[in-house]
Every structure is written in structure tokens, then in C-alpha cells.
Design a protein around this motif. Structure first.
Motif, PDB file in Angstrom:
ATOM      1  N   THR A 109       0.837  -1.206   0.000  1.00 49.08           N
ATOM      2  CA  THR A 109       0.000   0.000   0.000  1.00 49.08           C
ATOM      3  C   THR A 109       0.869   1.253   0.000  1.00 49.08           C
ATOM      4  N   MET A 110       1.930   1.235   0.788  1.00 47.55           N
ATOM      5  CA  MET A 110       2.843   2.383   0.843  1.00 47.55           C
ATOM      6  C   MET A 110       3.525   2.598  -0.505  1.00 47.55           C
ATOM      7  N   VAL A 111       3.916   1.512  -1.164  1.00 42.42           N
ATOM      8  CA  VAL A 111       4.564   1.631  -2.475  1.00 42.42           C
ATOM      9  C   VAL A 111       3.587   2.192  -3.498  1.00 42.42           C
ATOM     10  N   ARG A 112       2.356   1.691  -3.495  1.00 41.15           N
ATOM     11  CA  ARG A 112       1.353   2.198  -4.438  1.00 41.15           C
ATOM     12  C   ARG A 112       1.090   3.680  -4.212  1.00 41.15           C
ATOM     13  N   ARG A 113       0.997   4.077  -2.962  1.00 41.68           N
ATOM     14  CA  ARG A 113       0.746   5.484  -2.673  1.00 41.68           C
ATOM     15  C   ARG A 113       1.922   6.358  -3.101  1.00 41.68           C
ATOM     16  N   SER A 114       3.126   5.857  -2.918  1.00 40.40           N
ATOM     17  CA  SER A 114       4.289   6.645  -3.325  1.00 40.40           C
ATOM     18  C   SER A 114       4.361   6.792  -4.840  1.00 40.40           C
ATOM     19  N   ARG A 115       3.719   5.870  -5.566  1.00 41.08           N
ATOM     20  CA  ARG A 115       3.729   5.904  -7.026  1.00 41.08           C
ATOM     21  C   ARG A 115       2.425   6.484  -7.598  1.00 41.08           C
ATOM     22  N   THR A 116       1.575   7.001  -6.724  1.00 39.26           N
ATOM     23  CA  THR A 116       0.340   7.635  -7.175  1.00 39.26           C
ATOM     24  C   THR A 116       0.545   9.144  -7.162  1.00 39.26           C
ATOM     25  N   LEU A 117       0.879   9.695  -8.306  1.00 37.92           N
ATOM     26  CA  LEU A 117       1.170  11.122  -8.420  1.00 37.92           C
ATOM     27  C   LEU A 117      -0.129  11.902  -8.632  1.00 37.92           C
ATOM     28  N   PRO A 118      -0.164  13.171  -8.257  1.00 40.14           N
ATOM     29  CA  PRO A 118      -1.378  13.973  -8.423  1.00 40.14           C
ATOM     30  C   PRO A 118      -1.684  14.323  -9.867  1.00 40.14           C
ATOM     31  N   VAL A 119      -0.742  14.087 -10.765  1.00 40.34           N
ATOM     32  CA  VAL A 119      -0.952  14.358 -12.182  1.00 40.34           C
ATOM     33  C   VAL A 119      -0.443  13.169 -12.984  1.00 40.34           C
ATOM     34  N   VAL A 120      -1.224  12.733 -13.944  1.00 41.68           N
ATOM     35  CA  VAL A 120      -0.823  11.661 -14.862  1.00 41.68           C
ATOM     36  C   VAL A 120      -0.708  12.279 -16.251  1.00 41.68           C
ATOM     37  N   THR A 121       0.344  11.937 -16.963  1.00 41.07           N
ATOM     38  CA  THR A 121       0.593  12.570 -18.257  1.00 41.07           C
ATOM     39  C   THR A 121       0.757  11.540 -19.359  1.00 41.07           C
ATOM     40  N   ARG A 122       0.669  12.045 -20.570  1.00 35.74           N
ATOM     41  CA  ARG A 122       0.921  11.242 -21.767  1.00 35.74           C
ATOM     42  C   ARG A 122       1.396  12.198 -22.858  1.00 35.74           C
ATOM     43  N   ASN A 123       2.328  11.751 -23.668  1.00 33.47           N
ATOM     44  CA  ASN A 123       2.936  12.575 -24.721  1.00 33.47           C
ATOM     45  C   ASN A 123       3.713  13.752 -24.137  1.00 33.47           C
ATOM     46  N   ILE A 124       4.211  13.580 -22.919  1.00 36.14           N
ATOM     47  CA  ILE A 124       4.988  14.613 -22.236  1.00 36.14           C
ATOM     48  C   ILE A 124       6.217  13.961 -21.631  1.00 36.14           C
ATOM     49  N   ASP A 125       7.360  14.634 -21.707  1.00 33.07           N
ATOM     50  CA  ASP A 125       8.583  14.137 -21.085  1.00 33.07           C
ATOM     51  C   ASP A 125       8.515  14.415 -19.585  1.00 33.07           C
ATOM     52  N   ALA A 126       8.224  13.368 -18.815  1.00 28.06           N
ATOM     53  CA  ALA A 126       8.101  13.513 -17.365  1.00 28.06           C
ATOM     54  C   ALA A 126       9.214  12.776 -16.631  1.00 28.06           C
ATOM     55  N   SER A 127      10.330  12.546 -17.310  1.00 26.70           N
ATOM     56  CA  SER A 127      11.421  11.771 -16.716  1.00 26.70           C
ATOM     57  C   SER A 127      12.006  12.439 -15.478  1.00 26.70           C
ATOM     58  N   SER A 128      11.894  13.758 -15.364  1.00 28.56           N
ATOM     59  CA  SER A 128      12.458  14.452 -14.206  1.00 28.56           C
ATOM     60  C   SER A 128      11.696  14.148 -12.921  1.00 28.56           C
ATOM     61  N   LEU A 129      10.568  13.440 -13.023  1.00 26.64           N
ATOM     62  CA  LEU A 129       9.799  13.067 -11.833  1.00 26.64           C
ATOM     63  C   LEU A 129      10.331  11.793 -11.185  1.00 26.64           C
ATOM     64  N   ARG A 130      11.495  11.339 -11.614  1.00 26.60           N
ATOM     65  CA  ARG A 130      12.123  10.113 -11.105  1.00 26.60           C
ATOM     66  C   ARG A 130      11.192   8.907 -11.297  1.00 26.60           C
ATOM     67  N   LEU A 131      10.685   8.789 -12.504  1.00 23.80           N
ATOM     68  CA  LEU A 131       9.803   7.678 -12.826  1.00 23.80           C
ATOM     69  C   LEU A 131      10.605   6.402 -12.992  1.00 23.80           C
ATOM     70  N   SER A 132       9.983   5.277 -12.716  1.00 25.66           N
ATOM     71  CA  SER A 132      10.655   3.982 -12.825  1.00 25.66           C
ATOM     72  C   SER A 132       9.613   2.915 -13.137  1.00 25.66           C
ATOM     73  N   PRO A 133      10.059   1.769 -13.660  1.00 22.39           N
ATOM     74  CA  PRO A 133       9.104   0.681 -13.916  1.00 22.39           C
ATOM     75  C   PRO A 133       8.432   0.226 -12.625  1.00 22.39           C
ATOM     76  N   ALA A 134       7.215  -0.242 -12.749  1.00 21.98           N
ATOM     77  CA  ALA A 134       6.450  -0.682 -11.582  1.00 21.98           C
ATOM     78  C   ALA A 134       6.968  -2.021 -11.074  1.00 21.98           C
ATOM     79  N   PRO A 135       6.863  -2.263  -9.776  1.00 16.91           N
ATOM     80  CA  PRO A 135       7.202  -3.597  -9.263  1.00 16.91           C
ATOM     81  C   PRO A 135       6.196  -4.614  -9.773  1.00 16.91           C
ATOM     82  N   PRO A 136       6.485  -5.898  -9.674  1.00 17.69           N
ATOM     83  CA  PRO A 136       5.528  -6.908 -10.143  1.00 17.69           C
ATOM     84  C   PRO A 136       4.166  -6.728  -9.480  1.00 17.69           C
ATOM     85  N   ALA A 137       3.117  -6.896 -10.275  1.00 16.95           N
ATOM     86  CA  ALA A 137       1.757  -6.723  -9.746  1.00 16.95           C
ATOM     87  C   ALA A 137       1.466  -7.704  -8.620  1.00 16.95           C
TER      88      ALA A 137
END
Length: 677
Positions: A109-137
Motif C-alpha cells: 500500500t505504501m509503495v502504491r501510494r508513493s507511485r500515485t502522483l497527483p498528475v498523470v501525463t501522456r505525450n509529455i517528457d516527465a522523466s524528471s519526476l524520477r519515474l521507474s518501472p512498476a514492481p511486479p503486480a
């Protein structure tokens, strides 16, 4: 049923005790539980509402096995003499495993919350948000499958102990389950390290504001709705992309980001109202709205942005003149018919706020070219859905659909395209049932025709060409994600599109549509329920449209081809025409479909078509003039609304400046003091 029966049999096997019965029931129950989580998640949710969660079910399952062991303790010769110690080890091991599962769930739950950002984007370079692949479902979202999977070693060890009497099997199995839980906890803890987490919510919003300042959007589209309503926004993507300025798409539901079809326009999703309000200080001047929703009122609060309601289609239904439209600054309609509709409805829309822009989506629709030239007359039956108001005249599927399809299929020179509305059956189950029966009728007709035309098949290369075109189009339009990908991982992968992608998608779509129609024999009826081909692509191959009172008719009129409307309203034909002006240039079909043969005759012999001139007049009335083109009028309306937004902002700034108390000039104050002295 299998799951409930397995618990009953397991209890009997534990109480008797009967080892084969206990083992078989436990294995079947665990397998059934796993099957539920893979293929029947609705049932899992239903069980959860009854407090029979997977955690409770697994604890009961293990408890029954331990009960069986206790019952067998006095009947089976065991290796250890200290029975209490043996069962204490088993009980403590199981308790430790359950505790680790709870800890793992808390960390997930803590991991999901830490990866739930207040804004979701598409077609935008958001790499500066320290994005990373999700852990296994399995570690984060599929906690039921995780518990069952990790429980397999412990349950298996308990069952082997019941069979052999050796406690080593139970201890070994529980140890493996505990180790699996510890590994999962370790992986989740690594995700919570400061360097592995995305930025904080406040940092993400600061980044969003800086992106807005850099991109400087001017025109946008706002959309909110359910999963099946995305088509309402998708029809406006291409017109929005052609507008002057810098377009932006604003969504409110996270799942909707993936529902928007291929586009190069930047997409942002702002689920919270407070975050949405940050658009007030952006350069965004105007937004179009394809639909009304409960959340629309929230964006209308922003005073710096002008709003235009464009709807997702126009028809004679009351929904096309909704009183909610008066909440917008302007209402953009196709032609004079909609302007008159609002005036007659008297719902508070002032005529000065209605702007006729045509339908810019219809540029791809090909014009009428005369009678069918091939051996078959292609008829498109595209009924609408049943709607929310319970009006029996909304859809023809229930009362007339099967009759219409039956008569059309009986004509050996008809090829039927059946494209029901995506929401068919969502309100009235009778519509869903009729829809299923219609599709069964079409498949049966195809089977009969296949025996008659076995030698009339496309070349094998046609199917290969369609497969190749499908692969190419999917590559351009579909982002491939892992099954466990979350919003953050999708943001990472859906970055700024390559230059020229939109042009490539348009060309690939045209090529795919040509390959699609060429891949079927000319005599084969089609059931079109996928997103591709679109209803507009179906328009271009159809010789005749049969539909209901809906926006499909208005859009189809762009081609000026013959059409017919099914009358299931209970009104007499003339009353039906008087009540729904869009019907006046087409044939009216009774629920028994008795008028279909004469209709087909008029399509095949245009000299018998008595509605040709009426269609041209109605097209002008519904869609407006073709010169200037609709795309030009759409752009001009957007420019005018942007200018109005600039003027409004200037007025706001002037009023704010006037409200600031003026500070007295220092030199004038000193001179005044000297005079008085």
C-alpha cells in the motif's frame, strides 16, 4: 459452488479424520480459489463484501488441515513424542507467515501510494519526476494471488505431514512460505528508499506548473466520463489537433488516459479539484467540452478560461438541447437545425451564444456516387442504445432489430454491416439479448452463404496484407505495456511522440481500412463491434444506412447517401416525421420491416429515390455550408473565443489594478507639509 463445497468436504475430512478426503478437498479448494482470482474477479469482490476475503478463506483452509492433524494425532504413529511442541511449531510458523503477509500488504500500500502522483501525463517528457518501472503486480495489487501462491508450500507441507505423520514436511513447507514473504517484503522495502521513489506530490505539481509555463497551451479539451464513453472525446482529437495554437487534453479519471486513442496532443489527468485549479494561472484560453458530466462544473469555475460545449453528436433527442449547456460561454453546433432546436427547447441558451461550426470530423466521409456498382448492396444497420429515459423509441434493437436484420439477410443481393452502439444493453437487458440474437442470425446467414459461394474467396495474400497493416497500425497507435505497468511506468514510456507520427498514423489507418474491407469476400456480412473500423469508415463502404433517431443520421448526411429510420416510438409516420426533423429526408421503417424491399429498390435505382433533393437540403440545414469548410469555421470559432478570453483577462487585470490603493507620491507629500508649515 466448488469453493464452498471444498470447505464442507474439508471439514468432514478433518473431523472424521479421513486423510484422502482432507487432502483432495484442500487441493481442490486451493485450486478453485486461484481460478477465481484469475478468471472470476467479480466473484472475488462479491465474497469480499460478505467478509469471506481470501485471507479468511486461506486461514480457514489451513486451520481445517491443522484440525485434521490434531484429530489424527491419537490414531497415527508419529515420529516425535512431544505432540504439543510439534503443533506449537506449526501454529507459530503459520502465524508468522500470516503476519508477514499483513506486513507485505502494508508495504505494498505504501509503495502504491508513493507511485500515485497527483498528475498523470501522456505525450509529455516527465522523466524528471524520477519515474521507474512498476514492481511486479503480484507484490503490489494482486495481493490475493500473492497470498494463495505463497501459501502453496505451507499447505502442501501440512498435507504431506497428514499423509506421512512426519512434521518435517509441514515445517519445511511453512519455512518456504515465510521465505517467499520475506523476499517480497525486501523487494518492497527497496522501492521505498528515497532514491527509488518518484518525487513527492508537491514536487510533481511544481513540475506540472513549470511544464505549463514552458509549453504555454492555448486551446484544450476537457473530458470526464466512464470507460465506455471515451469515444465521445476521441471523435474530437483530430479537429483539436488541427486548431491554431498549442492544444492540450485535460482528463479527470486516471483510467481515461489509456482510453484516449492515438494522438500527439499532450494529455494531462488531474483527478483532484484543487490541482485542476492550477490551470487558472496557465496560458490556456479556451476549452471544448464533448459531453456533460458531474465534474464539468469544477473546471467551469476557472474564470480565466472560456468554455465551449461541442457535444459528441447532434440529433433530435432532448439530450441534444440539454439545459446544462447554458453553463458554458458558448455552444458550438453543426448548423441551423441545432440553433433552432435550442430556441424551441427554451432551456436558457441565448441565440448569441450559439456558434455554427459544422462537423469537422466528417471531412473524411466520401460523397454519394450513385447506385451500387457491384453485385451487392451494402446496408449499414447502426442502431443507437436504449438511453437513460426509458423511451421505447430510442433504439430499434428491441422491437424492430431482428425483423430488420431478418428481411435484409433474406435478400440475396444485400451485404449487411451491423454496428451496434457500444452501450447497447447497458440499461435495458432486452436490448442486450436482442443484440446477441441479431449477431447469431448474421453468423448463421454467413454460414449458409459460405456453402453457396465457396469459390468466391479473397486471395490468401489479402489476409496477410491485413495482418501486416494491423501490425503496422498497432505499432504506431498502441503502446505495449507489461501487465503490471502502473500509471508511473506508462508516463515513463509514453513520452513526447516522434515528429510526424500523426501523419504516419493517418496514412496507416487509411491503408488498414482498405486492407480490412479487401480481406473479406464481397458477399460476407460483417459484425463490427471493435474500435476499428470506425463508423465513418463504415459510412464510406455503405450504400444505405438504417438507424434510429440519433447523431449517426446527421453525420451520415454528409455523404448525401440514402438512409432510413426505424420508427419504434408508437407514433404515426407523419407524426414521427414532424417530431424528428432529421427523419424528413429518409424513409421511415415500421417495426415489422415491411418497407425494406421498396427501400432497397430505390437505392438500386436512383430514379426511384424521392428523397435525393431533400437530403441535400437537410444536409445544409443540419451541417451548415461546405464553404468555408467545417475545419475552417471550427478554427475561427476557437480564435474568437481565445480573443474573448484575452479581453476578459485584460479586464480582470485592470479591475485588480484599480482596486489597489494608490500610494501617495513622496515629493508631493513633502511639498504639502512645507506649504502647511
Amino acid at each position: 459452488m466448488v469453493l464452498a463445497l471444498s470447505f464442507a468436504v474439508q471439514a468432514v475430512g478433518a473431523i472424521l479424520p479421513n486423510v484422502p478426503l482432507l487432502v483432495a478437498a484442500t487441493v481442490i479448494g486451493l485450486a478453485a480459489d486461484m481460478a477465481l482470482h484469475w478468471w472470476q474477479r467479480n466473484m472475488v469482490s462479491a465474497l469480499g463484501k460478505l467478509h469471506a476475503t481470501v485471507f479468511v478463506r486461506q486461514v480457514v483452509r489451513d486451520l481445517l488441515v491443522v484440525t485434521g492433524l490434531l484429530r489424527m494425532a491419537g490414531l497415527v504413529q508419529i515420529e516425535e513424542e512431544d505432540h504439543e511442541t510439534r503443533y506449537l511449531v506449526i501454529a507459530c510458523g503459520l502465524l508468522l507467515f500470516y503476519a508477514l503477509h499483513v506486513a507485505c500488504q502494508a508495504l505494498a500500500t505504501m509503495v502504491r501510494r508513493s507511485r500515485t502522483l497527483p498528475v498523470v501525463t501522456r505525450n509529455i517528457d516527465a522523466s524528471s519526476l524520477r519515474l521507474s518501472p512498476a514492481p511486479p503486480a503480484l507484490l503490489t495489487s494482486r495481493w490475493g494471488q500473492r497470498l494463495l501462491g505463497f501459501s502453496v508450500p505451507s499447505t502442501a507441507g501440512l498435507l504431506v505431514t497428514a499423509e506421512t505423520g512426519s512434521v518435517r514436511w509441514a515445517v519445511g513447507g511453512i519455512t518456504l512460505s515465510v521465505l517467499a514473504a520475506l523476499v517480497a517484503i525486501g523487494m518492497l522495502l527497496l522501492r521505498l528508499r528515497p532514491g527509488r521513489r518518484p518525487v513527492t506530490a508537491e514536487q510533481a505539481l511544481e513540475w506540472f506548473e513549470s511544464w505549463l509555463a514552458e509549453y504555454r497551451p492555448t486551446v484544450g479539451m476537457y473530458f470526464s466520463g466512464g470507460a465506455s464513453s471515451a469515444y465521445q472525446a476521441n471523435m474530437w482529437l483530430e479537429p483539436l489537433a488541427r486548431l491554431e495554437g498549442r492544444p492540450l487534453i485535460v482528463l479527470r479519471e486516471r483510467f481515461m488516459v489509456s482510453q484516449i486513442t492515438s494522438t500527439d496532443i499532450p494529455v494531462v489527468c488531474l483527478p483532484k479539484v484543487a490541482d485542476l485549479m492550477r490551470l487558472e494561472h496557465s496560458t490556456l484560453k479556451m476549452m471544448i467540452h464533448p459531453s456533460n458530466s458531474g465534474k464539468t462544473s469544477q473546471v467551469l469555475r476557472i474564470p480565466t478560461i472560456k468554455h465551449a460545449f461541442v457535444n459528441h453528436g447532434e440529433s433530435d433527442k432532448l439530450s441534444s438541447c440539454n439545459p446544462y449547456a447554458k453553463a458554458y460561454d458558448e455552444v458550438w453546433v453543426a448548423g441551423a437545425a441545432a440553433r433552432e432546436r435550442y430556441a424551441l427547447a427554451d432551456v436558457g441558451i441565448e441565440d448569441k451564444d450559439v456558434v455554427e461550426i459544422g462537423r469537422p470530423q466528417l471531412d473524411t466521409i466520401e460523397p454519394y456516387a450513385g447506385a451500387p456498382t457491384g453485385p451487392y448492396t451494402t446496408v449499414l444497420y447502426a442502431p443507437t442504445w436504449e438511453g437513460w429515459d426509458g423511451n421505447p423509441g430510442n433504439t430499434s434493437v428491441i422491437e424492430a432489430g431482428e425483423n430488420l436484420v431478418r428481411v435484409l439477410l433474406a435478400d440475396p443481393k444485400v451485404r449487411l454491416l451491423y454496428k451496434p452502439h457500444p452501450l447497447t444493453g447497458s440499461v435495458d437487458s432486452r436490448a442486450g439479448t436482442a443484440n446477441v440474437r441479431i449477431q447469431e442470425m448474421i453468423r448463421a446467414a454467413n454460414a449458409r452463404r459460405a456453402t453457396e459461394h465457396s469459390d468466391e474467396r479473397p486471395a490468401p495474400s489479402a489476409a496477410a496484407e491485413l495482418a501486416r497493416r494491423t501490425t503496422e497500425l498497432d505499432r504506431l497507435t498502441t503502446s505495449s505495456f507489461r501487465a503490471s505497468a502502473d500509471d508511473v511506468e506508462r508516463m515513463l514510456l509514453q513520452t513526447v511522440p516522434e515528429p510526424g507520427r500523426a501523419t504516419s498514423v493517418a496514412a496507416a489507418t487509411t491503408a488498414w481500412e482498405a486492407a480490412y474491407w479487401a480481406s473479406f469476400p464481397a458477399w460476407e456480412h460483417q459484425i463490427v463491434t471493435d474500435a476499428r473500423p470506425t463508423v465513418y469508415a463504415c459510412f464510406n463502404v455503405a450504400d444505405l444506412l438504417v438507424s434510429d433517431v440519433s447523431s449517426v443520421i446527421s453525420d451520415y448526411l454528409a455523404s448525401e447517401k440514402p438512409y432510413a429510420v426505424a420508427n419504434t416510438s408508437g407514433l404515426a409516420e407523419q407524426d414521427f416525421r414532424d417530431a424528428f426533423p432529421t427523419v424528413r429526408a429518409g424513409a421511415v421503417l415500421a417495426p415489422d420491416a415491411s418497407g425494406v424491399p421498396a427501400l432497397l429498390e430505390s437505392v438500386r435505382h436512383p430514379e426511384k429515390d424521392t428523397y435525393a433533393e431533400a437530403r441535400r437540403e437537410l444536409k445544409l440545414h443540419l451541417l451548415g455550408p461546405s464553404d468555408p469548410p467545417s475545419a475552417v469555421r471550427f478554427n475561427e470559432a476557437a480564435r474568437a473565443l481565445c480573443a474573448a478570453a484575452d479581453e476578459h483577462r485584460a479586464g480582470m487585470a485592470a479591475r485588480a489594478l484599480a482596486a489597489i490603493p494608490r500610494q501617495p507620491d513622496a515629493k508631493a507629500t513633502l511639498d504639502d507639509q512645507r506649504v502647511r508649515g
